[in-house]
Design an enzyme around this catalytic site. Structure first.
Site, short mmCIF file in Angstrom:
data_model
loop_
_atom_site.label_atom_id
_atom_site.label_comp_id
_atom_site.label_asym_id
_atom_site.label_seq_id
_atom_site.Cartn_x
_atom_site.Cartn_y
_atom_site.Cartn_z
N THR A 53 1.63 13.44 7.27
CA THR A 53 2.13 13.75 8.51
C THR A 53 3.26 14.34 8.26
O THR A 53 3.81 15.40 8.77
CB THR A 53 2.38 12.59 9.52
OG1 THR A 53 1.01 11.99 9.90
CG2 THR A 53 3.14 13.18 10.95
N TYR A 73 -3.11 4.44 -0.34
CA TYR A 73 -3.22 5.13 0.92
C TYR A 73 -4.52 5.76 0.80
O TYR A 73 -4.85 6.83 0.25
CB TYR A 73 -2.19 6.38 0.80
CG TYR A 73 -2.30 7.53 2.05
CD1 TYR A 73 -3.07 7.07 3.39
CD2 TYR A 73 -1.54 8.60 2.10
CE1 TYR A 73 -3.08 7.81 4.32
CE2 TYR A 73 -1.51 9.40 3.22
CZ TYR A 73 -2.35 9.15 4.11
OH TYR A 73 -2.34 10.03 5.21
N LYS A 103 -3.31 1.20 2.88
CA LYS A 103 -3.35 1.86 4.37
C LYS A 103 -4.74 2.56 4.47
O LYS A 103 -5.25 3.28 3.80
CB LYS A 103 -2.11 2.86 4.28
CG LYS A 103 -2.21 3.53 5.52
CD LYS A 103 -1.06 4.79 5.35
CE LYS A 103 -1.30 6.05 6.38
NZ LYS A 103 -0.34 6.96 6.21
N ILE A 155 1.00 2.78 9.67
CA ILE A 155 1.44 3.76 9.12
C ILE A 155 0.74 5.05 9.71
O ILE A 155 -0.34 5.27 8.86
CB ILE A 155 1.79 3.99 7.74
CG1 ILE A 155 2.53 2.51 7.38
CG2 ILE A 155 2.61 5.03 7.19
CD1 ILE A 155 2.32 2.44 5.58
#
Length: 302
Positions: free
Chosen positions: A48, A136, A163, A205
């Site tokens: 993001t 991630y 994540k 997140i």
């Protein structure tokens, strides 16, 4: 001692000006906006935040700005999205003085490493920094299985957790029940944050918390309090909002939503296009219902 990382951890956007340079004043404003909404941590340099477009020098500067604004109040996580172990290590070393943890993707370019190479990648990174690492797990053509993730979390002490970013809630649920004790599993399944929290996610997140942090804090608080009717109502409004922003220019749409709330989001970095007129209308239509659920100051403090 590592800080406890949990709850709503927005991946702050990187505001760019018309020349594609970082708007530092707007970045500071975004961090302050998130802090005012009662978030539990902040991440920069993620998807993001258009972290894949940022140079090493830009990441370092962003880490300095975010650290200054956060001032130790909540944990700060640095995102690293690179294609080599060497590059990941170098970026981590340059930022580790400013952050509490790292969020690092598997290698994501054309050539997919096998499981042994992926293990060696994270083994070296965790061996060369004292800060914990969140994997991630987001790369579609290099998506790590729950079994491999559990192996990494079990055998590498520097791995804090994962994540999980695919839309498959079954994979997330598998990871939740197989992860070793003490690991942190964060949901980035934007459309299904409520069920993720109900399944025991340690936090999120994800893009929604970056765009609408207040309602996401309210959702987290509702689930923690066992108020599932309120949580379901927030989920439904959040899902309608997600359907308005989910697109290949998602970071641009997050910035549009922020600007609609009085927080300057800035422009995306080319070649990503800004929100289309149709996207702007859809975002502005979905926001009022969702923002009505924003956590009150009393709820934030709870």
């Amino acid at each position: 001692m590592a800080r406890d990382i949990y709850g709503i951890v927005p991946p702050v956007v990187t505001p760019f000006d018309k020349g594609g340079e970082i708007d530092e004043a707007a970045l500071r404003g975004n961090v302050r906006f998130l802090l005012e909404k009662g978030v539990h941590g902040i991440c920069f340099g993620g998807s993001t935040g258009e972290g894949h477009t940022l140079t090493g020098d830009e990441l370092v500067r962003i880490s300095e700005i975010c650290a200054e604004e956060v001032a130790g109040k909540i944990p700060l996580i640095a995102g690293i999205i690179v294609n080599s172990t060497r590059d990941a290590v170098q970026k981590a070393k340059r930022m580790e003085a400013h952050v509490d943890a790292f969020q690092i993707t598997p290698v994501h370019y054309l050539f997919k490493p096998d499981e042994a190479a992926t293990y060696a990648h994270f083994e070296r990174i965790t061996g060369e920094t004292d800060k914990p690492v969140l994997i991630y797990n987001v790369i579609p053509w290099n998506y790590l299985s729950p079994a491999l993730l559990v192996k990494l979390m079990t055998e590498l002490p520097g791995i804090l957790g994962v994540k999980q970013s695919a839309g498959d809630l079954k994979l997330f649920a598998d990871l939740m029940v197989t992860a070793p004790e003490g690991s942190r599993i964060f949901s980035a399944i934007d459309a299904l944050l409520y069920p993720s929290f109900a399944l025991g996610a340690h936090g999120t997140i994800a893009a929604n918390p970056a765009a609408v942090p207040g309602p996401c804090v309210a959702l987290w608080n509702a689930v923690q309090a066992g108020d599932h009717p309120r949580a379901k109502a927030i989920h439904e409004a959040l899902l309608r909002f997600w359907n308005a922003i989910a697109a290949d220019n998602l970071p641009a749409n997050v910035k549009t939503a922020l600007s609609a709330q009085g927080c300057t989001g800035g422009l995306p970095r080319a070649p990503m296009p800004p929100s289309s007129p149709e996207q702007v209308r859809a975002i502005e239509k979905a926001l009022p219902e969702l923002l009505a659920f924003e956590a009150t100051p009393a709820a934030k403090a709870a």
